[in-house]
Design a protein around this motif. Structure first.
Motif, PDB file in Angstrom:
ATOM      1  N   UNK A  71     -54.570  49.921 -10.089  1.00  0.00           N
ATOM      2  CA  UNK A  71     -53.702  51.211  -9.457  1.00  0.00           C
ATOM      3  C   UNK A  71     -54.065  50.707  -7.752  1.00  0.00           C
ATOM      4  N   UNK A  72     -52.534  51.436  -7.516  1.00  0.00           N
ATOM      5  CA  UNK A  72     -52.162  50.764  -5.737  1.00  0.00           C
ATOM      6  C   UNK A  72     -52.061  52.652  -5.245  1.00  0.00           C
ATOM      7  N   UNK A  73     -51.428  52.859  -4.123  1.00  0.00           N
ATOM      8  CA  UNK A  73     -51.332  53.671  -3.750  1.00  0.00           C
ATOM      9  C   UNK A  73     -49.747  54.776  -4.145  1.00  0.00           C
ATOM     10  N   UNK A  74     -49.170  53.532  -4.658  1.00  0.00           N
ATOM     11  CA  UNK A  74     -47.891  53.550  -5.021  1.00  0.00           C
ATOM     12  C   UNK A  74     -48.055  53.420  -7.159  1.00  0.00           C
ATOM     13  N   UNK A 123     -59.834  51.187 -10.304  1.00  0.00           N
ATOM     14  CA  UNK A 123     -58.635  51.122  -9.749  1.00  0.00           C
ATOM     15  C   UNK A 123     -58.006  49.696 -11.185  1.00  0.00           C
ATOM     16  N   UNK A 124     -58.662  49.472 -12.187  1.00  0.00           N
ATOM     17  CA  UNK A 124     -57.965  48.888 -13.610  1.00  0.00           C
ATOM     18  C   UNK A 124     -58.587  49.299 -14.475  1.00  0.00           C
ATOM     19  N   UNK A 125     -57.066  48.521 -15.299  1.00  0.00           N
ATOM     20  CA  UNK A 125     -57.175  49.004 -16.560  1.00  0.00           C
ATOM     21  C   UNK A 125     -56.347  47.758 -17.388  1.00  0.00           C
ATOM     22  N   UNK A 126     -56.693  48.075 -18.889  1.00  0.00           N
ATOM     23  CA  UNK A 126     -56.804  46.841 -19.576  1.00  0.00           C
ATOM     24  C   UNK A 126     -56.508  47.092 -20.984  1.00  0.00           C
ATOM     25  N   UNK A 127     -55.336  45.997 -21.650  1.00  0.00           N
ATOM     26  CA  UNK A 127     -54.802  46.655 -22.819  1.00  0.00           C
ATOM     27  C   UNK A 127     -55.457  45.363 -23.538  1.00  0.00           C
ATOM     28  N   UNK A 128     -55.331  45.627 -25.088  1.00  0.00           N
ATOM     29  CA  UNK A 128     -55.311  43.763 -26.147  1.00  0.00           C
ATOM     30  C   UNK A 128     -54.606  44.832 -26.833  1.00  0.00           C
TER      31      UNK A 128
END
Length: 508
Positions: free
Chosen positions: A131-134, A108-113
């Motif tokens: 990230x959540x249900x929505x 549920x985690x995304x990272x961008x440099x």
């Protein structure tokens, strides 16, 4: 076909054919390309950074709207990869954002440099999305930490392991509101300067950082290095450093690393020469150099970026190269061995997790790596189901890897044979049916019949794995179709038996 169980001794004429018959050869077809599924982000052009957690894929975008940095997240729905959501970073008034350096995704985690520019400073920042249900929402922006002495903060790589994030020499711990700085790893003892393309990885026991640049790139032996920290309760402790086994000032040793179990891999992409990948193994007290991962397609004086990006998961190693696409390796008989090349041009970034292999460089694509035989060119199938041997089971012969005649990479797996027996591989050009010994030869002797020049030792579990040279097998047939079977010692009757048989179509 299902072979009938018949017990007879091998005819003398057949024995002569197996060991001495001349066979015809012919040109094989080109290896069929296996199309990866393209990831289509709509109107945004995809870039060179990508990652996967085995469920989702994240890809950077090179041509986003003005003052925006964008990465696209894809998920698998049935058999189709869909563009789930665009993760967007927008610069504030008077500021601007630029190119993406790295991406990472984990559940549920995304990272961008990304690059951030204002009227005073140019710096790298890390945007964290949750990230959540929505859907996905921006959770946090990680700025260069205000610590003394300062640590180079470029976010050139992002590696998530559990609730921790590794980037540069910094470890962050995830909490309810995002990541907070947990630890600053000690500086390497051989002075150096980090670059945006260095890489790192960690697991429960180790942290590994590759540093391809140093303060004095003209100093022999310091074109790059690997730094290893041991994970202890109070943090990571620097325990070992090493440079490339044969240092080359242009090698960029440490530009990529991968870690799994007792294995560590370090890439050394070259400028003007073929790149290299080195494998190290932990012997219980220290990491020791084990072997070079051989690129079978290397050409002198050709900068192929082999080792520019590497990934490992589940015992399968993928190495990026601009010349021969991605190359896949498996550990067979103690050596990391080439087993094929997915047909994907222009390697940029690669990642491997679970059943997903993802590739990106302006034309990102993804595939289910579980269907391994679809990656490598060549076609094969069951030629003969086989009959039970003295164990009561049928000894099975399965094929995987590369059916290319240009390099040994056809992997043969045998299972359910009698324990600790020996045998030989027999091959020919067409399927047949002839009772021999305690089983059935499933190769037509009239198509050309020969033994592969190697004795096969079956282990105590009744299994064996061998790598065959397809260029040798090609002499077995009047065409490119080869039928392969294992003939082995077995108790009772004639004292020999046969595995199932597989048919393989060789290719260039």
């Amino acid at each position: 076909m299902v072979c009938s169980f018949v017990s007879r001794r091998i005819p003398a004429a057949l024995a002569v054919v197996l060991f001495s018959s001349p066979l015809l050869a012919a040109t094989a077809p080109q290896c069929p390309e296996h199309d990866f599924v393209p990831l289509l982000p709509g109107s945004i052009h995809s870039g060179s950074a990508t990652a996967t957690d085995g469920t989702r894929v994240i890809v950077s975008e090179e041509m986003a709207a003005a003052n925006q940095a964008v990465a696209s997240v894809y998920r698998l729905e049935g058999d189709t990869w869909v563009d789930e959501e665009a993760l967007v970073v927008t610069g504030s008034p008077g500021d601007s954002v630029g190119a993406i350096q790295a991406v990472e995704i984990a559940d549920d985690i995304a990272l961008v440099t990304y690059e951030h520019i204002d009227q005073v400073d140019f710096e790298y920042r890390i945007a964290v999305f949750e990230r959540s249900a929505t859907g996905w929402s921006h959770l946090q922006t990680i700025l260069p930490p205000p610590i003394t002495p300062a640590v180079p903060f470029q976010g050139g790589y992002l590696h998530v392991h559990g609730d921790q994030l590794l980037t540069d020499r910094l470890i962050y711990q995830r909490g309810p509101n995002g990541y907070s700085l947990l630890e600053v790893l000690s500086e390497p003892t051989t002075g150096g300067i980090l670059s945006a393309n260095h890489w790192g990885a960690m697991n429960d026991d180790w942290i590994v950082i590759g540093n391809p640049l140093t303060l004095d790139p003209m100093t022999p032996g310091y074109s790059g290095r690997i730094t290893i920290y041991e994970r202890l309760f109070h943090g990571g402790v620097l325990v070992q450093e090493f440079t490339e086994p044969v240092p080359n000032m242009f090698a960029q040793f440490g530009c990529s690393v991968a870690l799994e179990g007792d294995w560590l891999f370090a890439g050394a992409q070259e400028y003007g020469e073929p790149g290299r990948v080195h494998a190290y193994r932990y012997d219980g007290s220290a990491w020791q150099y084990d072997q070079e991962v051989i690129n079978p397609f290397a050409m002198p004086f050709f900068a192929d970026r082999f080792g520019g990006d590497i990934a490992i998961d589940g015992g399968r190693l993928v190495v990026g190269s601009t010349r021969e696409y991605e190359l896949l390796y498996e550990l067979i008989d103690g050596a990391w061995t080439y087993v094929g090349s997915p047909e994907v041009n222009s390697m940029g970034s690669v990642d491997l997790a679970g059943d997903v292999l993802v590739h990106s460089r302006m034309a990102p694509s993804v595939n289910d790596r579980a269907h391994a035989q679809g990656f490598f060119g060549g076609e094969w199938g069951l030629a003969c189901a086989g009959t039970p041997n003295s164990t009561g089971a049928v000894a099975t012969l399965d094929l995987r890897g590369s059916a290319r005649r240009s390099y040994p990479g056809l992997v043969v797996d045998v299972a359910d044979a009698p324990a600790n027996t020996v045998g030989i591989f027999v091959y020919g050009g067409a399927v047949g049916s002839l009772p021999v010994g305690n089983g059935e030869l499933c190769i037509d002797p009239a198509s050309g019949l020969r033994r592969y020049p190697e004795i096969v030792q079956v282990d105590a579990a009744g299994a064996a794995t061998r790598i065959l040279d397809a260029s040798v097998l090609d002499t077995a047939s009047s065409g490119s179709s080869v039928v392969l079977q294992l003939w082995f010692r077995d108790v009772g009757g004639a004292g020999t038996d046969w595995s199932s048989a597989a048919r393989v179509l060789l290719c260039d």
